[in-house]
Design a protein around this motif. Structure first.
Motif, PDB file in Angstrom:
ATOM      1  N   GLN A   7       0.828  -1.204   0.000  1.00 30.26           N
ATOM      2  CA  GLN A   7       0.000   0.000   0.000  1.00 30.26           C
ATOM      3  C   GLN A   7       0.862   1.253   0.000  1.00 30.26           C
ATOM      4  OE1 GLN A   7      -2.536  -0.624   3.422  1.00 30.26           O
ATOM      5  NE2 GLN A   7      -4.237  -1.286   2.122  1.00 30.26           N
ATOM      6  N   THR A   8       1.943   1.239   0.771  1.00 34.43           N
ATOM      7  CA  THR A   8       2.854   2.381   0.813  1.00 34.43           C
ATOM      8  C   THR A   8       3.483   2.601  -0.549  1.00 34.43           C
ATOM      9  OG1 THR A   8       3.318   2.011   3.152  1.00 34.43           O
ATOM     10  CG2 THR A   8       4.905   3.339   1.927  1.00 34.43           C
ATOM     11  N   SER A   9       3.917   1.522  -1.172  1.00 33.91           N
ATOM     12  CA  SER A   9       4.536   1.597  -2.492  1.00 33.91           C
ATOM     13  C   SER A   9       3.553   2.147  -3.527  1.00 33.91           C
ATOM     14  CB  SER A   9       5.028   0.217  -2.919  1.00 33.91           C
ATOM     15  OG  SER A   9       5.585   0.273  -4.203  1.00 33.91           O
ATOM     16  N   GLU A  10       2.324   1.656  -3.496  1.00 35.58           N
ATOM     17  CA  GLU A  10       1.300   2.135  -4.431  1.00 35.58           C
ATOM     18  C   GLU A  10       1.023   3.619  -4.212  1.00 35.58           C
ATOM     19  OE1 GLU A  10      -0.466   0.775  -7.015  1.00 35.58           O
ATOM     20  OE2 GLU A  10       0.960  -0.879  -6.841  1.00 35.58           O
ATOM     21  N   GLY A  11       0.967   4.034  -2.957  1.00 34.90           N
ATOM     22  CA  GLY A  11       0.724   5.441  -2.643  1.00 34.90           C
ATOM     23  C   GLY A  11       1.841   6.336  -3.148  1.00 34.90           C
ATOM     24  N   LEU A  12       3.075   5.889  -2.955  1.00 36.39           N
ATOM     25  CA  LEU A  12       4.214   6.672  -3.444  1.00 36.39           C
ATOM     26  C   LEU A  12       4.226   6.739  -4.967  1.00 36.39           C
ATOM     27  CD1 LEU A  12       7.004   5.451  -1.006  1.00 36.39           C
ATOM     28  CD2 LEU A  12       5.918   7.702  -1.048  1.00 36.39           C
ATOM     29  N   ASN A  13       3.903   5.620  -5.614  1.00 36.42           N
ATOM     30  CA  ASN A  13       3.842   5.615  -7.074  1.00 36.42           C
ATOM     31  C   ASN A  13       2.786   6.600  -7.576  1.00 36.42           C
ATOM     32  OD1 ASN A  13       5.854   3.720  -7.363  1.00 36.42           O
ATOM     33  ND2 ASN A  13       4.451   1.995  -7.516  1.00 36.42           N
ATOM     34  N   GLN A  14       1.643   6.638  -6.900  1.00 37.15           N
ATOM     35  CA  GLN A  14       0.581   7.552  -7.304  1.00 37.15           C
ATOM     36  C   GLN A  14       1.030   9.005  -7.126  1.00 37.15           C
ATOM     37  OE1 GLN A  14      -3.096   7.348  -5.106  1.00 37.15           O
ATOM     38  NE2 GLN A  14      -4.237   8.125  -6.849  1.00 37.15           N
ATOM     39  N   ILE A  15       1.732   9.311  -6.055  1.00 34.88           N
ATOM     40  CA  ILE A  15       2.232  10.674  -5.837  1.00 34.88           C
ATOM     41  C   ILE A  15       3.166  11.080  -6.970  1.00 34.88           C
ATOM     42  CG2 ILE A  15       3.732  12.081  -4.376  1.00 34.88           C
ATOM     43  CD1 ILE A  15       2.504  10.552  -1.964  1.00 34.88           C
ATOM     44  N   PHE A  16       4.071  10.174  -7.349  1.00 39.00           N
ATOM     45  CA  PHE A  16       4.999  10.486  -8.436  1.00 39.00           C
ATOM     46  C   PHE A  16       4.263  10.666  -9.763  1.00 39.00           C
ATOM     47  CE2 PHE A  16       8.279   8.437  -5.633  1.00 39.00           C
ATOM     48  CZ  PHE A  16       8.998   9.592  -5.425  1.00 39.00           C
ATOM     49  N   GLU A  17       3.234   9.870 -10.005  1.00 42.13           N
ATOM     50  CA  GLU A  17       2.446  10.017 -11.225  1.00 42.13           C
ATOM     51  C   GLU A  17       1.771  11.387 -11.259  1.00 42.13           C
ATOM     52  OE1 GLU A  17      -0.317   6.788 -11.451  1.00 42.13           O
ATOM     53  OE2 GLU A  17       1.229   5.317 -11.886  1.00 42.13           O
ATOM     54  N   ILE A  18       1.241  11.815 -10.123  1.00 47.13           N
ATOM     55  CA  ILE A  18       0.566  13.116 -10.047  1.00 47.13           C
ATOM     56  C   ILE A  18       1.565  14.241 -10.285  1.00 47.13           C
ATOM     57  CG2 ILE A  18      -0.594  14.719  -8.464  1.00 47.13           C
ATOM     58  CD1 ILE A  18      -1.951  12.180  -7.245  1.00 47.13           C
ATOM     59  N   ILE A  19       2.741  14.131  -9.676  1.00 47.38           N
ATOM     60  CA  ILE A  19       3.777  15.155  -9.869  1.00 47.38           C
ATOM     61  C   ILE A  19       4.175  15.221 -11.338  1.00 47.38           C
ATOM     62  CG2 ILE A  19       6.187  15.735  -9.392  1.00 47.38           C
ATOM     63  CD1 ILE A  19       5.677  14.598  -6.521  1.00 47.38           C
ATOM     64  N   ASN A  20       4.355  14.069 -11.956  1.00 46.55           N
ATOM     65  CA  ASN A  20       4.784  14.026 -13.347  1.00 46.55           C
ATOM     66  C   ASN A  20       3.694  14.467 -14.323  1.00 46.55           C
ATOM     67  OD1 ASN A  20       7.419  13.190 -12.847  1.00 46.55           O
ATOM     68  ND2 ASN A  20       6.850  11.045 -12.815  1.00 46.55           N
ATOM     69  N   ALA A  21       2.445  14.443 -13.894  1.00 47.75           N
ATOM     70  CA  ALA A  21       1.348  14.865 -14.767  1.00 47.75           C
ATOM     71  C   ALA A  21       1.409  16.367 -15.048  1.00 47.75           C
ATOM     72  CB  ALA A  21       0.001  14.501 -14.146  1.00 47.75           C
ATOM     73  N   LYS A  22       1.998  17.119 -14.141  1.00 49.47           N
ATOM     74  CA  LYS A  22       2.222  18.559 -14.309  1.00 49.47           C
ATOM     75  C   LYS A  22       0.965  19.314 -14.756  1.00 49.47           C
ATOM     76  CE  LYS A  22       7.026  17.776 -15.364  1.00 49.47           C
ATOM     77  NZ  LYS A  22       8.004  17.618 -16.382  1.00 49.47           N
ATOM     78  N   GLY A  23      -0.148  18.997 -14.125  1.00 50.82           N
ATOM     79  CA  GLY A  23      -1.376  19.750 -14.393  1.00 50.82           C
ATOM     80  C   GLY A  23      -2.149  19.283 -15.609  1.00 50.82           C
ATOM     81  N   ASP A  24      -1.719  18.217 -16.262  1.00 44.46           N
ATOM     82  CA  ASP A  24      -2.447  17.686 -17.411  1.00 44.46           C
ATOM     83  C   ASP A  24      -3.739  17.046 -16.892  1.00 44.46           C
ATOM     84  OD1 ASP A  24      -3.479  16.220 -19.524  1.00 44.46           O
ATOM     85  OD2 ASP A  24      -1.550  15.360 -20.129  1.00 44.46           O
TER      86      ASP A  24
END
Length: 45
Positions: A7-24
């Motif tokens: 769960q921690t790993s999935e949460g961190l992956n989601q945070i990185f995905e959101i950061i990389n989305a850059k407002g898209d």
């Protein structure tokens, strides 16, 4: 304990995905939809 790590790993992956989305908005919507569907699947297990 292993489930907690997953769960921690999935949460961190989601945070990185959101950061990389850059407002898209389309990409952010995909991330949210993916998370909601995964939560729904996990509740049914």
């Amino acid at each position: 304990m292993e489930n907690e790590k997953d769960q921690t790993s999935e949460g961190l992956n989601q945070i990185f995905e959101i950061i990389n989305a850059k407002g898209d908005e389309g990409e952010l919507k995909q991330i949210v939809d993916k998370n909601e569907s995964e939560q729904h699947i996990n509740k049914n297990e």
